[in-house]
Motif scaffolding. Structure first.
Motif, mmCIF file in Angstrom:
data_model
loop_
_atom_site.group_PDB
_atom_site.id
_atom_site.type_symbol
_atom_site.label_atom_id
_atom_site.label_comp_id
_atom_site.label_asym_id
_atom_site.label_seq_id
_atom_site.Cartn_x
_atom_site.Cartn_y
_atom_site.Cartn_z
ATOM 1 N N ILE A 172 0.860 -1.178 0.000
ATOM 2 C CA ILE A 172 0.000 0.000 0.000
ATOM 3 C C ILE A 172 0.902 1.236 0.000
ATOM 4 O O ILE A 172 1.901 1.283 0.736
ATOM 5 N N ARG A 173 0.540 2.210 -0.841
ATOM 6 C CA ARG A 173 1.311 3.456 -0.891
ATOM 7 C C ARG A 173 0.358 4.644 -0.784
ATOM 8 O O ARG A 173 -0.634 4.721 -1.507
ATOM 9 N N ILE A 174 0.674 5.561 0.121
ATOM 10 C CA ILE A 174 -0.052 6.824 0.250
ATOM 11 C C ILE A 174 0.872 7.936 -0.237
ATOM 12 O O ILE A 174 2.011 8.039 0.234
ATOM 13 N N ARG A 175 0.382 8.764 -1.157
ATOM 14 C CA ARG A 175 1.256 9.765 -1.799
ATOM 15 C C ARG A 175 0.651 11.168 -1.719
ATOM 16 O O ARG A 175 -0.552 11.354 -1.942
ATOM 17 N N GLU A 180 8.541 21.468 -16.184
ATOM 18 C CA GLU A 180 7.592 20.871 -15.259
ATOM 19 C C GLU A 180 8.353 20.392 -14.032
ATOM 20 O O GLU A 180 9.380 19.723 -14.159
ATOM 21 N N GLU A 181 7.834 20.724 -12.871
ATOM 22 C CA GLU A 181 8.386 20.254 -11.606
ATOM 23 C C GLU A 181 7.340 19.388 -10.910
ATOM 24 O O GLU A 181 6.189 19.780 -10.789
ATOM 25 N N VAL A 182 7.773 18.226 -10.453
ATOM 26 C CA VAL A 182 6.894 17.315 -9.732
ATOM 27 C C VAL A 182 7.560 16.951 -8.416
ATOM 28 O O VAL A 182 8.726 16.539 -8.393
ATOM 29 N N PHE A 183 6.809 17.087 -7.327
ATOM 30 C CA PHE A 183 7.311 16.729 -6.002
ATOM 31 C C PHE A 183 6.373 15.698 -5.396
ATOM 32 O O PHE A 183 5.157 15.899 -5.357
ATOM 33 N N GLN A 184 6.934 14.572 -4.932
ATOM 34 C CA GLN A 184 6.127 13.472 -4.376
ATOM 35 C C GLN A 184 6.704 13.035 -3.030
ATOM 36 O O GLN A 184 7.926 12.937 -2.865
ATOM 37 N N VAL A 185 5.819 12.771 -2.091
ATOM 38 C CA VAL A 185 6.194 12.162 -0.806
ATOM 39 C C VAL A 185 5.303 10.925 -0.626
ATOM 40 O O VAL A 185 4.075 11.033 -0.650
ATOM 41 N N ASP A 186 5.942 9.777 -0.446
ATOM 42 C CA ASP A 186 5.219 8.509 -0.351
ATOM 43 C C ASP A 186 5.471 7.838 0.991
ATOM 44 O O ASP A 186 6.600 7.825 1.503
ATOM 45 N N LEU A 187 4.424 7.230 1.531
ATOM 46 C CA LEU A 187 4.550 6.278 2.624
ATOM 47 C C LEU A 187 4.222 4.902 2.055
ATOM 48 O O LEU A 187 3.142 4.703 1.489
ATOM 49 N N ASN A 188 5.158 3.969 2.182
ATOM 50 C CA ASN A 188 5.032 2.644 1.576
ATOM 51 C C ASN A 188 5.078 1.556 2.631
ATOM 52 O O ASN A 188 5.947 1.571 3.517
ATOM 53 N N VAL A 189 4.157 0.622 2.553
ATOM 54 C CA VAL A 189 4.172 -0.546 3.449
ATOM 55 C C VAL A 189 3.973 -1.802 2.607
ATOM 56 O O VAL A 189 3.136 -1.831 1.721
ATOM 57 N N LYS A 190 4.788 -2.807 2.895
ATOM 58 C CA LYS A 190 4.682 -4.095 2.193
ATOM 59 C C LYS A 190 4.252 -5.167 3.179
ATOM 60 O O LYS A 190 4.582 -5.108 4.366
ATOM 61 N N PHE A 191 3.526 -6.154 2.676
ATOM 62 C CA PHE A 191 3.073 -7.227 3.541
ATOM 63 C C PHE A 191 3.109 -8.544 2.785
ATOM 64 O O PHE A 191 3.267 -8.570 1.568
ATOM 65 N N ILE A 247 15.037 7.756 0.064
ATOM 66 C CA ILE A 247 14.223 6.721 0.711
ATOM 67 C C ILE A 247 14.776 6.504 2.116
ATOM 68 O O ILE A 247 15.992 6.369 2.302
ATOM 69 N N TYR A 248 13.870 6.434 3.096
ATOM 70 C CA TYR A 248 14.299 6.210 4.482
ATOM 71 C C TYR A 248 13.399 5.164 5.131
ATOM 72 O O TYR A 248 12.163 5.251 5.058
ATOM 73 N N GLY A 249 14.012 4.156 5.757
ATOM 74 C CA GLY A 249 13.268 3.106 6.425
ATOM 75 C C GLY A 249 12.709 3.558 7.761
ATOM 76 O O GLY A 249 13.474 3.956 8.656
ATOM 77 N N LEU A 250 11.389 3.517 7.913
ATOM 78 C CA LEU A 250 10.743 3.877 9.170
ATOM 79 C C LEU A 250 10.527 2.671 10.068
ATOM 80 O O LEU A 250 10.286 2.814 11.263
ATOM 81 N N GLY A 251 10.603 1.484 9.502
ATOM 82 C CA GLY A 251 10.404 0.239 10.232
ATOM 83 C C GLY A 251 10.529 -0.919 9.277
ATOM 84 O O GLY A 251 10.847 -0.738 8.088
ATOM 85 N N GLU A 252 10.277 -2.113 9.758
ATOM 86 C CA GLU A 252 10.370 -3.277 8.891
ATOM 87 C C GLU A 252 9.299 -3.193 7.804
ATOM 88 O O GLU A 252 8.108 -3.044 8.091
ATOM 89 N N ASN A 253 9.726 -3.250 6.548
ATOM 90 C CA ASN A 253 8.829 -3.183 5.387
ATOM 91 C C ASN A 253 7.973 -1.919 5.363
ATOM 92 O O ASN A 253 6.847 -1.921 4.860
ATOM 93 N N PHE A 254 8.505 -0.834 5.913
ATOM 94 C CA PHE A 254 7.780 0.433 5.986
ATOM 95 C C PHE A 254 8.761 1.561 5.753
ATOM 96 O O PHE A 254 9.754 1.680 6.492
ATOM 97 N N ASN A 255 8.547 2.370 4.702
ATOM 98 C CA ASN A 255 9.515 3.418 4.405
ATOM 99 C C ASN A 255 8.847 4.688 3.899
ATOM 100 O O ASN A 255 7.680 4.700 3.497
ATOM 101 N N LEU A 256 9.631 5.757 3.938
ATOM 102 C CA LEU A 256 9.238 7.059 3.416
ATOM 103 C C LEU A 256 10.090 7.344 2.187
ATOM 104 O O LEU A 256 11.321 7.216 2.231
ATOM 105 N N THR A 257 9.454 7.723 1.079
ATOM 106 C CA THR A 257 10.166 8.031 -0.157
ATOM 107 C C THR A 257 9.773 9.418 -0.632
ATOM 108 O O THR A 257 8.575 9.740 -0.698
ATOM 109 N N SER A 258 10.754 10.232 -0.956
ATOM 110 C CA SER A 258 10.468 11.530 -1.566
ATOM 111 C C SER A 258 11.179 11.602 -2.917
ATOM 112 O O SER A 258 12.306 11.118 -3.073
ATOM 113 N N SER A 259 10.498 12.194 -3.903
ATOM 114 C CA SER A 259 11.035 12.304 -5.260
ATOM 115 C C SER A 259 10.786 13.706 -5.791
ATOM 116 O O SER A 259 9.731 14.310 -5.529
#
Length: 416
Positions: free
Chosen positions: A76-79, A405-416, A379-391
């Motif tokens: 799941i990714r929230i952006r 064109e400028e695009v800025f993204q911040v993602d919270l990613n969790v894998k299961f 990319i920074y690991g916040l926990g096991e299989n959970f990270n923060l990504t900015s692009s």
């Protein structure tokens, strides 16, 4: 089928419950007719630890082999995303979600089945995002891929269906990471020793089916891919030469989701002017750093560095026919735990007719050709299989070089 899946889930979850919780759960399932009394007794009295062992090793007496071989997972990714394009007078700001789930199963010793589902606002192959909009509306889910892998021999693999992209690439300059092509792929591999492996692949991807025309456009391709590493596995080199032959594209109708930056024959603006025979060279140099490099005043350390590059050329024409990307990554190779990190940068140029404009990374100037610019990632690991990504993307068009064109993204990613 439903009964078997329910029973499988129960025996796995029983490893996480105490005996009284297991008894209550099983009694309820028997009462509702989900499982039989015999199956409930089997879970109670064989012992959950032994049952899980049997499933893991495909030795369970009740469950069929294919069910014991199933693996489930997803992410799941929230952006948060902001897009500032000089062609419009506003900055677009939006929240988005992506959800993906997969099921892999071993049908036999030589056949594996893979099914994946993903969100999406429509059937665009380059996006699995859903925007937070329309007053809490439900979001659509699509079949993302469905294919099988057949291993007739230990060195040979055959794939068929809508598949994860089987080609090895160092980046997403020509194929967006969400694209799952449809067709057939055959791969042979040979490990000459523990440090040198060679892969040969070829296949066909269907691009469109036109019911009243027998000249359906399709893609034939081949790839030679090799891997080298040193004895300590600290340094690695990966190289691939690929050839893409787009068939029946010239003078055909623009493909679905074309960004309309390829050349079209005047006065027509709805058909392709050229065919595309594209050579591609991919290179990746990686090194694991034996003695971690500590970053002052932080808990972070660097133990990995990689340089990657890709060059493409449409050999059928002589103008606006090339593209390249070069990038670097440092930090940790994979971000799976808290405190791990990775910094990345790449610069690319993709000319107008170097590649078919349906497939490049959709975040890089809308996935168009005739573009150039940079991408920065952290990319920074916040926990096991959970990270923060900015692009951050800073991109321009060769056609209108004064527009960016400028695009800025911040993602919270969790894998299961």
């Amino acid at each position: 089928m439903k009964k078997l899946v329910s029973f499988f889930i129960i025996v796995v979850y029983s490893a996480c419950l105490n005996s009284s919780e297991i008894d209550i759960l099983l009694d309820k399932l028997v009462e509702k007719g989900v499982i039989s009394g015999y199956e409930a007794s089997e879970v109670k009295y064989e012992g959950s630890e032994q049952t899980v062992f049997e499933i893991t090793n495909r030795l369970h007496k009740t469950l069929p082999l294919w069910l014991q071989s199933i693996s489930l997972g997803g992410d799941i990714r929230i952006r948060h995303e902001e897009i500032d394009n000089d062609d419009v007078s506003y900055i677009r700001s939006r929240e988005r979600i992506r959800a993906r789930a997969y099921l892999n199963a071993k049908a036999s010793d030589k056949v594996y089945a893979n099914i994946g589902f993903a969100t999406g606002e429509d059937d665009n192959p380059k996006s699995t995002n859903q925007t937070f909009t329309k007053n809490f509306s439900k979001k659509g889910v699509y079949l993302d891929y469905a294919y099988f892998e057949y291993y007739p021999f230990s060195f040979l693999t055959f794939l068929a269906g809508k598949m994860k992209n089987p080609l090895w690439m160092t980046n997403d300059m020509i194929f967006d990471g969400d694209i799952n092509p449809e067709g057939y792929f055959l791969k042979a591999e040979k490990a000459f020793n523990s440090n040198f492996s060679l892969f040969l692949g070829a296949g066909r991807f269907n691009l469109n089916e036109i019911k009243d025309n027998s000249n359906d456009p399709y893609l034939l391709f081949s790839q030679t891919y090799l891997k080298l590493r040193d004895e300590e596995n600290f340094k690695k080199l990966k190289f691939a030469f690929s050839f893409y032959d787009f068939k029946d594209v010239k003078n055909s109708k623009l493909l679905d989701y074309a960004t309309k930056t390829n050349s079209t024959p005047l006065p027509s603006t709805t058909t392709y002017k050229y065919d595309y025979d594209v050579i591609s060279l991919d290179l990746l140099l990686e090194s694991n750093i034996q003695n971690n490099i500590k970053i002052p005043f932080t808990p972070l350390s660097i133990n990995y560095i990689a340089i990657n590059a890709n060059y493409v050329k449409n050999i059928l024409i002589k103008k606006d026919n090339e593209g390249y990307i070069i990038g670097v990554k440092i930090g940790n190779e994979k971000i799976t735990n808290s405190g791990e990190f990775q910094i990345g940068y790449n610069y690319r140029e993709l000319k107008k007719d170097a590649w078919v404009d349906c497939y490049p990374d959709s975040d890089f100037y809308g996935g168009k050709t005739q573009v150039y610019g940079s991408k920065y990632t952290f990319i920074y690991g916040l926990g096991e299989n959970f990270n923060l990504t900015s692009s951050y993307f800073l991109t321009r068009s060769f056609k209108t070089s004064d527009k960016k064109e400028e695009v800025f993204q911040v993602d919270l990613n969790v894998k299961f």
